[in-house]
Design a protein around this motif. Structure first.
Motif, PDB file in Angstrom:
ATOM      1  N   UNK A 112       0.790  -1.076   0.034  1.00 39.36           N
ATOM      2  CA  UNK A 112      -0.141  -0.059  -0.044  1.00 39.36           C
ATOM      3  C   UNK A 112       1.011   1.196   0.207  1.00 39.36           C
ATOM      4  N   UNK A 113       2.153   1.032  -0.062  1.00 33.40           N
ATOM      5  CA  UNK A 113       2.937   2.325   0.028  1.00 33.40           C
ATOM      6  C   UNK A 113       3.366   2.780   1.365  1.00 33.40           C
ATOM      7  N   UNK A 114       4.254   3.732   1.237  1.00 34.40           N
ATOM      8  CA  UNK A 114       4.639   4.191   2.711  1.00 34.40           C
ATOM      9  C   UNK A 114       3.590   4.647   3.533  1.00 34.40           C
ATOM     10  N   UNK A 115       3.684   4.431   4.958  1.00 32.06           N
ATOM     11  CA  UNK A 115       2.807   5.024   5.854  1.00 32.06           C
ATOM     12  C   UNK A 115       3.625   5.859   7.052  1.00 32.06           C
ATOM     13  N   UNK A 116       3.198   6.967   7.365  1.00 36.48           N
ATOM     14  CA  UNK A 116       3.927   7.867   8.449  1.00 36.48           C
ATOM     15  C   UNK A 116       4.290   6.952   9.457  1.00 36.48           C
ATOM     16  N   UNK A 117       5.697   6.992   9.862  1.00 35.62           N
ATOM     17  CA  UNK A 117       6.106   6.078  11.026  1.00 35.62           C
ATOM     18  C   UNK A 117       5.904   7.054  12.416  1.00 35.62           C
ATOM     19  N   UNK A 160       0.793   5.388  11.149  1.00 36.79           N
ATOM     20  CA  UNK A 160      -0.703   6.077  11.140  1.00 36.79           C
ATOM     21  C   UNK A 160      -1.224   6.534   9.736  1.00 36.79           C
ATOM     22  N   UNK A 161      -2.433   6.509   9.760  1.00 39.41           N
ATOM     23  CA  UNK A 161      -2.985   6.822   8.492  1.00 39.41           C
ATOM     24  C   UNK A 161      -2.495   7.976   7.680  1.00 39.41           C
TER      25      UNK A 161
END
Lengths: 278, 754
Positions: free
Chosen positions: A100-105, A223-224
């Motif tokens: 789904x691609x990168x998500x904020x860590x 997070x989203x």
């Protein structure tokens, strides 16, 4: 010597955040906090409830804890931004990013002072086996075929050493890491793969390390992508402050007794694992 | 029951329950100890089974390579079982998979070890330790409870036992002892009262014999008061009647500690002698020393007098006061002993009165007794002081003479006795003539035994009797034979009549004037299968004594009468038959009846019947005899006096009786005509008879000289072997026929057949 200063600073910061939250934040419904079912729902609730209540208090927004049905759906929920905040294992994070691609860590767990761990290939301390190259023809114990540390990581390590699984005398899945350690200790297996925690526990009882993987980053909070940058920063600040606020350590250790902090992380930190999983 | 006995029993009664308790206790403990061994081993077995089960679970997990599960199983088992204090699971390569140890301290544990194999390979080993403290505690608790229970039970049991035994055994004993003590107190009082009041004389002396106590009975018996007696010696009672040996025996006995019992002759204070039946008993202390003598006695003087009298009666003849038979034998034995020592002789004389029976029978026993007393007096008078004289009973006396110099002295004494007895006795107005026969035996010539000497004297006495009485005879050895024969005759006579052993013989009587046969004398003969032909001299007197003479005499009379009838029936000239009548027959009250019966039965004429009696019959009870003779004579029967000349030969009394004839005894005929004395006597008798008008019959005529002598002196009849011996009936008849023929042939007199 610097402890009184730290306390003062923490108080100052807390006052500052409180003032800001009440003034600036505009509530936009409760925040969904999802955890994968690595334990029973009750156990997960117990371990994560202190953190969830802490965040609710800090963010001024209600945070709701939810346990995903299974690992797959957890990855899907996280990837599709159905969860506002998600707690992920390292391999699940790699899978989410890949699909789904990168998500904020938001941050990584720091276990006993370091936010990464190793995978180990072990043998009995009295075994004639001295290196991974001695393993062909030997009986080898894995945890389970789906396990990162119990299968993918040692398989990668063996491949790196130029050994194919077919070369092993016997390979068997023993269900969990402890069983693998015991299988080697009782002499049923010549070698096995275990995670660091188990290796350390049984090291003194007769285990010897044959090989160690590259450092693999610890469990991660993401997070989203739909959350506002401002909101992400507030969550990050809350998480990073835990270590220094009164009662913060109890909240951390509630998740796992060995957790010492939550530290910032980047997607690059998971490249070693991404390499193994590919 | 002594106190020691009771204490002993009490000890037993206490000890016994204690021993029972101890044994019970030990039994329970040992039972319990032995009991816990199997319980323990059972627990171990169960634990082992449990571990085996757990091991199987572990093995299964292990083979599935589920090591954690294997470890968990053991861990869980150990946790779940509080009794497991340690559990270890070691793998074959030595890895300790589980090491469990409970914290709590445990005192009693036992180990369990289990090895798990698979296809003969050792998989792993379980070692566990099981805590049995609980069990041991339970054991301990149970045993202490049990022991306490047993102790309580046994103590109660012992107590009950003790109580019961005490109740059954000791209390009655204690009660009996209390009773005994009470009794003994009252017994002492009773005893002293008894001694005071008893009728026996009691004296207590000290060991030296000095009187310490006398009771009232003693005072009464001896006349000495208490005051007088105490302090004195017992010798105040001495009479001097016992010799020193008597007193020596007394002291030896009592000083040896034994009682002495004897009849004492003691002297009263008054000087009077008395008999005391006395027992002297020594009293001893517990150590055996004699501390007192006790004398108990009673005056038995009265009893002694009676005893003396009895002894006298036992040893003396009540009638004459002479010694009796028993004493005589004793005295004779003593005399023999004395004679044996001094080598002297002893003479035994047995004296029997001749014809005493007649006196007794005719004059009565009172006069008989008086006569015996008189005889005894005369005997005593004729003897020396030292001679022993005894009456053996009836008319028998015995004299024992010792210390005589020559045998002639004995003869003198015998003669003296004979002459003393032959003098007439006057008893109650009756003048009685008797004589005595004496038999004598001499110690040691005839025998040395008293009984045999007496028997021999008896035999000699019979010899004297058969010699006609009025003489003495010494015993000679041949007499014994005669005595035995006499005894045999006596016995055989008992059944002689029934056995038809008697036979009547007939001797002819010759009329010297006519020269023909005038009559016959019936003479009894006894033909015994064993003894042969026995002379009447030997059995008539025996028949006389037994009284059987009456029936035998009657039988003879019957025979004779029947024979007379036979003679008559044969048409021979009739004869007189004369029959001897003994004294006994003569005194028979039925005599006349018997004669009459005989005459009636045979049908003979009384004139042809002649009865011969001895002259001795005539001296007794003259009037009565005269009456009987007259009665007989009135029947027409002739009466002859037999054996004339041997007895009293007093012619005077003949006048008083109806006598038809006298038969001169053969003794006088035997030596005539050579013996002038006898010839004179015969002539005198014949002269006298003629003057009295009595016929004379001469007996025992055997020679023609005798015949001629008698015929010349007017003797009427004669009998003897010259004419004919006694013959049985047939022989007599034959002789008679011959005699009749001879007389027709002018024979001088009928002769005996050759």
């Amino acid at each position: 010597m610097h402890r009184p200063y730290n306390s003062f600073q923490t108080c100052l910061l807390l006052l500052c955040f409180l003032f800001q939250g009440t003034v600036i934040a505009a509530p936009s419904g409760p925040l969904r906090f999802g955890v994968h079912p690595y334990l029973s729902v009750d156990e997960i609730n117990r371990r994560f409830m202190p953190l969830v209540e802490y965040l609710t208090r800090e963010l001024g927004t209600e945070v709701k804890l939810q346990v995903s049905k299974d690992y797959e759906s957890h990855i899907t929920l996280t990837g599709s931004n159905s969860l506002d905040i998600a707690y992920l294992g390292p391999s699940s994070y790699v899978s989410v990013v890949k699909q789904y691609g990168k998500k904020p860590i938001l941050g990584r767990l720091e276990i006993t002072g370091k936010p990464f761990f190793f995978g180990y290939i072990i043998t009995h301390k009295n075994s004639p086996i001295q290196s991974l190259h001695d393993l062909p023809g030997r009986r080898f114990a894995f945890t389970s075929s789906g396990s990162t540390m119990g299968y993918r990581v040692p398989k990668y390590m063996l491949q790196q050493a130029g050994i194919k699984l077919e070369q092993l005398g016997e390979q068997r899945f023993l269900g969990n890491h402890e069983n693998v350690a015991l299988g080697v200790l009782v002499g049923d297996f010549d070698a096995g793969a275990v995670k660091e925690e188990i290796f350390l526990r049984y090291q003194n009882r007769g285990l010897r390390m044959l090989g160690r993987s590259e450092p693999i980053s610890e469990h991660v909070f993401v997070c989203s992508t739909k959350l506002k940058q401002q909101e992400i920063q507030r969550i990050k600040r809350a998480l990073y402050a835990l270590k220094d606020i009164p009662g913060g350590l109890q909240i951390l250790q509630s998740i796992k007794s060995t957790v010492t902090n939550i530290v910032p992380g980047t997607d690059r930190d998971y490249n070693s694992l991404r390499k193994i999983m590919n | 029951m002594s106190p020691g006995f009771i204490q002993r029993n009490q000890r037993i009664i206490i000890t016994l329950p204690l021993i029972i308790i101890l044994f019970g206790f030990l039994a329970v403990i040992s039972l319990f100890t032995y009991q816990r061994i199997p319980i323990r081993s059972q627990i171990q077995q169960e634990a082992q089974q449990e571990v085996t089960f757990v091991a199987e679970l572990i093995k299964s997990a292990y083979l599935n390579k589920n090591y954690t599960a294997a470890a968990d199983i053991l861990q869980t088992w150990a946790n779940a079982n509080s009794s497991v204090v340690a559990a270890v699971l070691d793998t074959a390569n030595g890895y300790r998979l589980v090491e469990y140890r409970r914290k709590q301290a445990s005192q009693y544990t036992f180990p369990i070890r289990h090895i798990i194999t698979h296809h003969n390979n050792v998989l792993f080993t379980i070692e566990a330790e099981k805590d049995i403290t609980v069990l041991e505690d339970k054991f301990a608790r149970t045993s202490s409870t049990l022991i306490i229970g047993v102790v309580i039970f046994l103590t109660a049991f012992g107590g009950i036992l003790f109580y019961a035994m005490r109740r059954v055994a000791i209390l009655p004993m204690e009660k009996a002892m209390r009773q005994q003590k009470l009794e003994s107190d009252s017994k002492t009082r009773k005893l002293s009262r008894a001694v005071e009041q008893t009728d026996d004389a009691v004296v207590i002396t000290n060991p030296e014999g000095y009187i310490e106590y006398v009771n009232p009975a003693f005072e009464r018996m001896t006349g000495y008061s208490k005051k007088e007696a105490i302090g004195e010696k017992m010798s105040i009672l001495r009479s001097g009647q016992h010799d020193h040996i008597f007193y020596k025996t007394l002291w030896t006995t009592i000083l040896s500690g034994y009682p002495f019992s004897e009849v004492f002759i003691n002297r009263k204070k008054t000087g009077e002698l008395y008999y005391e039946e006395k027992t002297i008993t020594p009293l001893k202390s517990d150590f055996g020393d004699i501390i007192n003598f006790v004398s108990t006695g009673k005056d038995i003087s009265d009893r002694m007098l009676v005893q003396e009298k009895l002894r006298y009666m036992a040893t003396h003849d009540f009638l004459t006061g002479l010694l009796n038979r028993v004493t005589l034998k004793e005295r004779l034995s003593y005399a023999i002993h004395r004679a044996a020592r001094s080598e002297k002789k002893v003479a035994v004389m047995l004296l029997d009165l001749d014809k005493f029976k007649i006196v007794n029978d005719t004059l009565g026993h009172t006069i008989g007794d008086e006569l015996i007393i008189s005889v005894a007096e005369r005997l005593s008078a004729s003897l020396r002081q030292e001679d022993i004289i005894a009456r053996l009973g009836g008319d028998e006396f015995t004299v024992i003479m010792e210390g005589f110099g020559r045998i002639e002295d004995v003869n003198d004494t015998a003669n003296k006795i004979l002459s003393a007895v032959s003098k007439p006795f006057t008893v109650d107005g009756n003048e009685i003539f008797i004589a005595a026969s004496i038999g004598m035996s001499i110690y040691p010539d005839d025998d040395i035994d008293a009984d045999i000497l007496l028997k021999n004297a008896d035999i000699a006495m019979y010899r004297a009797k058969s010699a006609g009485g009025g003489n003495y005879q010494y015993f000679t050895p041949d007499m014994t034979e005669n005595a035995l024969k006499r005894l045999k005759i006596h016995n055989s006579l008992q059944n002689a009549l029934e056995n038809r052993e008697f036979v009547v013989y007939y001797q002819p009587k010759i009329d010297l004037f006519k020269g023909n046969v005038s009559g016959m004398e019936a003479l009894i003969r006894w033909q015994n299968p064993d003894l042969g032909l026995v002379s009447p001299d030997h059995f008539i007197n025996i028949l006389e004594e037994s009284g059987r003479i009456i029936e035998v005499g009657e039988w003879v009379m019957g025979q004779a009468c029947r024979f007379l009838k036979t003679v008559e029936d044969q048409k021979l000239p009739l004869l007189r038959v004369s029959i001897n009548l003994s004294a006994r027959q003569f005194r028979d009250r039925h005599l006349l009846n018997r004669i009459q019966n005989c005459i009636d039965e045979t049908g003979i004429s009384p004139k042809n019947l002649e009865l011969e009696i001895t002259e001795s019959l005539l001296v007794e009870n003259i009037d009565e005899v005269a009456d009987i003779l007259n009665a007989i004579h009135n029947m027409g029967i002739r009466i002859d006096i037999d054996d004339f000349g041997t007895g009293y030969s007093s012619m005077n009394y003949l006048k008083r009786f109806p006598i038809d004839a006298l038969k001169i005894d053969r003794l006088f005929i035997r030596d005539i005509p050579e013996d002038k004395d006898d010839a004179l006597i015969v002539e005198a008798i014949l002269a006298m008879a003629e003057s009295l008008g009595i016929d004379i019959v001469a007996e025992g005529v055997e020679t023609e000289e005798q015949y001629n002598f008698l015929k010349a002196r007017v003797c009427h009849e004669a009998q003897g072997f010259l004419f004919g011996k006694p013959m049985p009936e047939n022989e007599f008849l034959e002789w008679y026929r011959n005699a009749l023929k001879d007389l027709q042939g002018q024979a001088k007199f009928p002769k005996a057949s050759s």
